[in-house]
Design a protein around this motif. Structure first.
Motif, mmCIF file in Angstrom:
data_model
loop_
_atom_site.group_PDB
_atom_site.id
_atom_site.type_symbol
_atom_site.label_atom_id
_atom_site.label_comp_id
_atom_site.label_asym_id
_atom_site.label_seq_id
_atom_site.Cartn_x
_atom_site.Cartn_y
_atom_site.Cartn_z
ATOM 1 N N ASP A 173 42.573 38.490 -4.550
ATOM 2 C CA ASP A 173 41.227 38.914 -4.163
ATOM 3 C C ASP A 173 41.227 39.354 -2.709
ATOM 4 N N GLY A 174 40.933 40.643 -2.491
ATOM 5 C CA GLY A 174 40.797 41.145 -1.129
ATOM 6 C C GLY A 174 41.637 42.379 -0.870
ATOM 7 N N GLY A 175 40.992 43.500 -0.638
ATOM 8 C CA GLY A 175 41.726 44.728 -0.327
ATOM 9 C C GLY A 175 42.497 45.300 -1.491
ATOM 10 N N ILE A 181 47.549 47.490 -5.445
ATOM 11 C CA ILE A 181 47.587 46.676 -6.656
ATOM 12 C C ILE A 181 48.975 46.605 -7.275
ATOM 13 N N GLU A 182 49.767 47.668 -7.149
ATOM 14 C CA GLU A 182 51.090 47.654 -7.772
ATOM 15 C C GLU A 182 52.003 46.615 -7.136
ATOM 16 N N PHE A 192 43.019 40.696 -11.011
ATOM 17 C CA PHE A 192 42.782 41.396 -9.751
ATOM 18 C C PHE A 192 41.294 41.587 -9.502
ATOM 19 N N VAL A 193 40.852 41.136 -8.335
ATOM 20 C CA VAL A 193 39.474 41.353 -7.902
ATOM 21 C C VAL A 193 39.446 42.607 -7.028
ATOM 22 N N ASP A 213 45.665 50.265 -15.367
ATOM 23 C CA ASP A 213 46.864 51.011 -15.756
ATOM 24 C C ASP A 213 47.963 50.881 -14.711
ATOM 25 N N LEU A 214 47.596 50.971 -13.430
ATOM 26 C CA LEU A 214 48.587 50.853 -12.354
ATOM 27 C C LEU A 214 49.227 49.465 -12.356
ATOM 28 N N ALA A 215 48.407 48.437 -12.475
ATOM 29 C CA ALA A 215 48.928 47.072 -12.454
ATOM 30 C C ALA A 215 49.786 46.785 -13.681
ATOM 31 N N THR A 216 49.368 47.284 -14.832
ATOM 32 C CA THR A 216 50.129 47.054 -16.062
ATOM 33 C C THR A 216 51.509 47.694 -15.967
ATOM 34 N N ALA A 217 51.565 48.920 -15.462
ATOM 35 C CA ALA A 217 52.854 49.609 -15.302
ATOM 36 C C ALA A 217 53.754 48.884 -14.323
#
Length: 222
Positions: A173-175, A181-182, A192-193, A213-217
């Motif tokens: 959480d934050g930014g 995110i990746e 993810f917050v 999608d970015l985090a999953t990849a």
């Protein structure tokens, strides 16, 4: 587990929160930043507002309590309609007792840590919590810049969680944004917050889907 995106409404229009929540229909949870102007230098809202939000959406609510006395106040947020309640390690006097009380009420019990608070002292207590939330900014205000030093803390927290087994979510959480995110996902975070990144976008729901999608990849690569 699958990546989850929990947009914070801290940067939304407080005069029209029902409509603002409707703009993030693809979210997994709605993140509610509760601040008391003591634990952090900002004041937001309490259980009454949370209850009103709960009545305006079918999305589950995730309350993040940045308050001085969560031991006494936290259960009220379950009663107001939250399915997940985060209290801070720095503020609670009895984290295990509070976690068990929240679970008994039917909510996920989550432990939050400020950027300077180490995860290691809580290693033996991890099974008592459903989620560990790592702040990647100093709590209090939205729109702050992500603290890169927290990435190694995410990695250490994931290692400790895996030692215990079970399903403990690791939330950041934050930014959180498309630019950060990746790295968090690759380090081991799975929830993810994102506040300003979502609500400053022309299409907040499209941003929710992009972040997922970015985090999953990235998590697959990790």
């Amino acid at each position: 587990m699958a990546v989850q995106i929990t947009p914070s409404i801290l940067n939304a229009d407080f005069a029209a929160l029902g409509a603002e929540v409707a703009r993030i229909a693809s979210a997994d949870w709605v993140h509610l930043d509760v601040m008391d102007n003591h634990f952090v230098p900002n004041l937001t809202f309490g259980p009454a507002m949370v209850e009103a939000i709960a009545q305006s959406t079918d999305l589950p609510l995730d309350a993040h309590l940045m308050i001085d006395d969560p031991d006494r106040e936290a259960p009220a947020y379950v009663e107001a309609g939250c399915g997940s309640v985060t209290f801070h390690a720095e503020a609670t006097r009895a984290p295990v007792r509070l976690a068990r009380e929240l679970r008994a009420l039917g909510a996920r019990a989550c432990l939050g840590l400020r950027p300077a608070t180490s995860i290691e002292p809580y290693a033996d207590l991890l099974p008592e919590f459903d989620t560990i939330l790592l702040m990647s900014v100093e709590p209090g205000f939205g729109g702050q810049r992500f603290l890169d030093v927290v990435v190694s803390k995410i990695r250490r927290a994931r290692e400790l969680i895996e030692r215990h087994g079970g399903e403990i979510w690791l939330q950041v959480d934050g930014g959180v944004s498309p630019d950060t995110i990746e790295r968090c996902a690759e380090a081991g975070a799975d929830v993810f917050v994102a506040g300003s990144a979502v609500y400053s976008a022309d299409d907040p729901d499209a941003m929710v889907r992009r972040l997922r999608d970015l985090a999953t990849a990235a998590s697959r690569l990790g």
